[in-house]
Scaffold this active site. Structure first.
Site, PDB file in Angstrom:
ATOM      1  N   SER A  83       0.894  -1.459  -0.169  1.00 28.92           N
ATOM      2  CA  SER A  83       0.062  -0.009  -0.027  1.00 28.92           C
ATOM      3  C   SER A  83       0.866   1.214  -0.151  1.00 28.92           C
ATOM      4  CB  SER A  83      -0.834   0.030   1.160  1.00 28.92           C
ATOM      5  OG  SER A  83      -1.780  -1.031   1.190  1.00 28.92           O
ATOM      6  N   HIS A 300      -6.936  -9.746   3.746  1.00 35.53           N
ATOM      7  CA  HIS A 300      -5.678 -10.554   3.929  1.00 35.53           C
ATOM      8  C   HIS A 300      -6.079 -11.816   5.151  1.00 35.53           C
ATOM      9  CE1 HIS A 300      -2.538  -8.300   2.392  1.00 35.53           C
ATOM     10  NE2 HIS A 300      -2.906  -7.120   2.917  1.00 35.53           N
TER      11      HIS A 300
END
Length: 457
Positions: A83, A300
């Site tokens: 990210s 995740h």
């Protein structure tokens, strides 16, 4: 018009050169709102659409945003990004290495065990962010998230460091006048909201074991710098324009998942509406970043239902923002709204399920509606992950009721302790002033360039 003028115009039209812009086309986006659905890849968008309204429906952002594009996400050093560099590319126009926060040319170096960076003096240089550019022009600025405020996505708007894990260093870059402050923020970011209060408050072995090791109370320092400080939804709602605001609604971590949200925490839509209320009073305009960060966390963890609920909550925040800005700025003549994701994940829709079957259910046959079976004669779900923690050595039957329960973990192919990002392109949606330029397949750095040009920054 003379033939001398007509010929160049005809040639320009024929070969795609820029024609003289109309006043409308030159309208500057003095307000820019950038929405980031963390991990919201194309399969997540499709699944959330089906989850919310069925195969033939549209999410709010698909209906309200009239321009679309496809964005490449690779980082400077990785085929599959994390990210930090992806958001950094959107915010600065610079490709960076994985884990690096808006620091051009920096090598990623792990912080100390206390979360303090060890970057060194000659490890890259700060890349100017669009938030900093907006601040330099006298516009109001804001960053709001459902993650910790120091997390990679929000941090990339206001901080510079070689490691996304240097949370205590990132936090102190926000406090005007304090040690380690990022002077490029001028008199400070006007609106800040998220979780992770521990990164802003002193360590206490019993009450705040993950607090700051340096003993600083950054929340008190914010108050001393003139900020209105809140820790709950009620406190946020009582804030009034004319004063800077920081709201941190979770003590030691990220905010709750949307469907488990405690009442003292605001929804992302409520945070977005309040931020617009506070920022839109600036006559020069504003820049606001809104992150739906827990989409990524659920993926995740291979919990698809959480991811879809978070995407729906993110979609609600976008709808509110568009409606609020259309009331403030009819036709969005002075407002650009951009929505995208920073990267993909490995979740996929598979198995030829019957139309109308719940997206979280087991796959059911088109003709009979009965459960379909794998090669070993076992049922399986429509949503699966390429990798992650839930890979049984021997598959068991999957019950449809269990598969649609709140905390079901979808099965995975490759076994990993945590599901990874995917390297695929993501979609971008835009509307308002300057949105016509967002089209085709582009580098993520190009998004910064287009926002900067639209805003005259």
């Amino acid at each position: 018009m003379t033939s001398r003028r007509i010929l160049p115009l005809l040639l320009a039209a024929a070969f795609g050169a820029a024609l003289p812009a109309t006043a409308s086309a030159q309208q500057k986006a003095k307000n820019i709102i950038f929405f980031l659905g963390d991990g919201m890849g194309p399969s997540v968008v499709t699944a959330a659409r089906i989850y919310r309204g069925g195969e033939d429906s549209l999410l709010h952002f698909e209906r309200l945003m009239d321009r679309t594009a496809r964005v490449k996400t690779y980082s400077l050093d990785y085929q599959t990004t994390d990210s930090a560099p992806s958001m950094g590319a959107y915010m600065t126009g610079v490709k960076m290495n994985n884990d690096v926060i808006s620091q051009a040319g920096a090598r990623s170096i792990d912080p100390t065990k206390e979360g303090v960076d060890q970057c060194g003096a000659n490890n890259g240089r700060p890349a100017v962010t669009i938030l900093e550019l907006a601040k330099a022009q006298g516009r109001a600025t804001g960053a709001i998230t459902t993650t910790e405020l120091t997390h990679a996505t929000p941090a990339s708007t206001f901080a510079h460091t070689c490691s996304r894990d240097a949370a205590y260093t990132i936090a102190q870059q926000l406090v005007p006048g304090g040690a380690g402050y990022n002077a490029a923020l001028g008199d400070g970011v006007d609106v800040l909201m998220g979780g992770g209060r521990n990164h802003f408050t002193p360590r206490d072995t019993a009450l705040n074991p993950k607090g700051r090791p340096d003993g600083r109370d950054l929340m008190a320092e914010f108050a001393g710098a003139g900020y209105y400080v809140a820790g709950t939804r009620a406190g946020m709602m009582s804030a009034r324009a004319g004063r800077k605001f920081v709201g941190i609604y979770s003590a030691a971590s990220h905010l709750d998942y949307a469907y488990q949200r405690r009442p003292e925490q605001p929804t992302l839509a409520e945070m977005t509406g309040k931020a617009i209320d506070l920022l839109s009073t600036n006559p020069n305009g504003f820049f606001l970043m809104v992150e739906g960060g827990k989409i990524d966390h659920a993926l995740h963890d291979t919990r698809a239902k959480h991811a879809l609920e978070e995407t729906v909550a993110f979609d609600d925040a976008l709808q509110l923002a568009v409606e609020r800005m259309r009331a403030i700025d009819p036709g969005l003549q002075n407002t650009l709204i951009v929505l995208t994701a920073d990267h993909d994940h490995t979740m996929q829709i598979n198995g030829y399920p019957k139309r109308g079957n719940p997206i979280l259910d087991i796959v059911r046959d088109y003709a009979t509606g009965e459960p379909k079976k794998d090669a070993d004669g076992k049922t399986f779900t429509t949503l699966v992950f390429g990798n992650g923690p839930n890979r049984p050595d021997v598959r068991a039957e999957v019950d449809g009721v269990v598969a649609q329960s709140d905390d079901y973990h979808q099965e995975t192919g490759v076994h990993k302790s945590s599901e990874t990002h995917g390297g695929g392109d993501v979609k971008l949606y835009a509307t308002g002033a300057g949105s016509a330029s967002f089209k085709g397949t582009m580098e993520n750095t190009r998004v910064f360039e287009l926002m900067k040009a639209a805003g005259g920054l």
